[in-house]
Design an enzyme around this catalytic site. Structure first.
Site, PDB file in Angstrom:
ATOM      1  CB  CYS A   1      -0.961  -8.898   8.730  1.00  0.00           C
ATOM      2  SG  CYS A   1      -1.125  -7.087   8.815  1.00  0.00           S
TER       3      CYS A   1
ATOM      4  CB  VAL B   1       8.532   3.340  -6.905  1.00  0.00           C
ATOM      5  CG1 VAL B   1       8.819   1.916  -7.377  1.00  0.00           C
ATOM      6  CG2 VAL B   1       9.839   4.066  -6.595  1.00  0.00           C
TER       7      VAL B   1
ATOM      8  CG  HIS C   1       9.355  -2.611 -10.562  1.00  0.00           C
ATOM      9  ND1 HIS C   1      10.391  -2.136 -11.327  1.00  0.00           N
ATOM     10  CD2 HIS C   1       9.177  -3.904 -10.951  1.00  0.00           C
ATOM     11  CE1 HIS C   1      10.810  -3.087 -12.152  1.00  0.00           C
ATOM     12  NE2 HIS C   1      10.090  -4.167 -11.935  1.00  0.00           N
TER      13      HIS C   1
HETATM   14 ZN   LIG Z   1       0.683  -6.426  10.068  1.00  0.00          ZN
END
Ligand SMILES: [Zn+2]
Length: 361
Positions: free
Chosen positions: A194, A168, A183
């Site tokens: 969201c 990562v 990953h």
């Molecule tokens: Zn959000």
């Protein structure tokens, strides 16, 4: 998903330059020796094995034998559609510790945060971000290794058809590669409510602005007197996390929330206990099924998302090989298993036989 991540990576790069620190190497210098130009830091004469052996976080291993180097060279030579999967063993040579090697974090009793803990517990999130904030400067200061540059050269030369990484840390990108980050990456922060995502450096700045005194204390530790790390028991973890005394995050500490919806922010990585997003898993699986050779570098393949890839490649008739120090989950599956440091063997492969690698620019 990948497009978004790369876009954010560019933002990180711009930010770093704007801050007066050139952190990302966008090009690879040229080494024009013999018939195999293309590696800079990959020059084996300039990457002394002793340096790597002295690092405690890299498990002990003898220098690669001629036989092993030649076997790996032959593996590259005989493949026309090669998929490479890299793991933590790539990054340990750059000073970023892993979890599972003999000297890894598990061996000292450390247990990384799980997805479930992060989502359910505000306390766990505060702890994660406090440590991770503190570790960020050191984490981003790590440089790609000779192995990263050797792979970038092979990739540019068309010797690697597709690259997947479990790491990562974006070190492959900084060496000039563009792997699928199965990953995710800590260089992007994502809202779990969201889905809005943005550059990690902006998050760092927001967190600092919300907690100026706290950030100042961390920075004085981070840049502080020799030995200050030890006195606070600070230790860096593979995901950029760092051990830090609780008094630095328990009180008067605010975590930024999503600017779109006020939701909970998380690094865009797949924590233990979470699943790889389907589109990403599908792309990796498709590559594994369609390749004629599958090479694992520096991974024990303990996560199912990685193991199932080499298994699928094996079942579809591809040649398979693993270079890793220590046992892996797929040792019984592969005909070629090499115990060697990647920063030692990969540059040697570039300088073996007639493998002709054009310069990476
Ligand atoms: Zn959000």
């Amino acid at each position: 998903m990948l497009g978004e991540a790369l876009c954010d990576y560019n933002k990180v790069s711009n930010l770093c330059v704007r801050a007066g620190r050139v952190i990302f190497a966008r090009s690879v210098r040229i080494n024009a020796r013999i018939s195999v130009p293309g590696v800079s830091s990959g020059n084996p004469e300039k990457a002394p094995p002793k340096f790597l052996r002295d690092k405690k976080m890299v498990p002990d291993s003898d220098p690669p034998s001629l036989k092993d180097t030649d076997s790996l060279y032959q593996f590259f030579e005989s493949s026309t559609k090669l998929v490479v999967l890299t793991g933590a063993g790539m990054s340990t040579e750059c000073g970023i510790p892993d979890y599972r090697s003999p000297n890894g974090a598990y061996s000292t009793g450390f247990r990384p945060i799980t997805h479930q803990e992060f989502v359910r517990s505000k306390r766990a999130r505060r702890r994660y971000w406090a440590r991770s904030y503190a570790g960020w400067r050191k984490f981003t200061a790590a440089q790609p290794s000779a192995a990263h540059y050797a792979l970038a050269s092979l990739e540019k030369a068309g010797r690697i058809n597709f690259m997947i990484t479990q790491n990562v840390d974006r070190l492959h990108h900084r060496a000039g590669s563009n792997p699928l980050e199965i990953h995710g990456t800590v260089y992007t922060v994502i809202c779990i409510d969201c889905g809005y995502s943005f550059c990690r450096n902006l998050f760092q700045e927001e967190l600092k602005a919300l907690n100026p005194k706290w950030a100042a204390a961390i920075e004085s530790l981070d840049h502080g007197n020799p030995g200050s790390d030890k006195s606070f028991g600070m230790k860096q973890r593979p995901d950029g996390d760092i051990e830090i005394d609780e008094k630095f995050w328990e009180e008067d500490y605010t975590i930024p929330t999503c600017q779109k919806c006020g939701g909970v922010l998380k690094p865009d990585v797949v924590f233990f206990g979470d699943n790889v997003p389907k589109d990403r898993a599908d792309r990796a699986m498709e590559a594994a099924r369609e390749c004629d050779a599958f090479l694992v570098l520096g991974s024990a393949l303990m996560t199912m998302s990685a193991y199932r890839l080499i298994k699928a490649a094996h079942e579809s008739g591809a040649a398979t090989a693993i270079v890793n120090i220590g046992v892996t989950r797929a040792d019984d599956l592969v005909p070629l298993k090499i115990n060697a440091r990647l920063g030692e063997i990969l540059p040697r492969v570039l300088h073996t036989g007639s493998l002709s690698i054009p310069a990476v620019r």
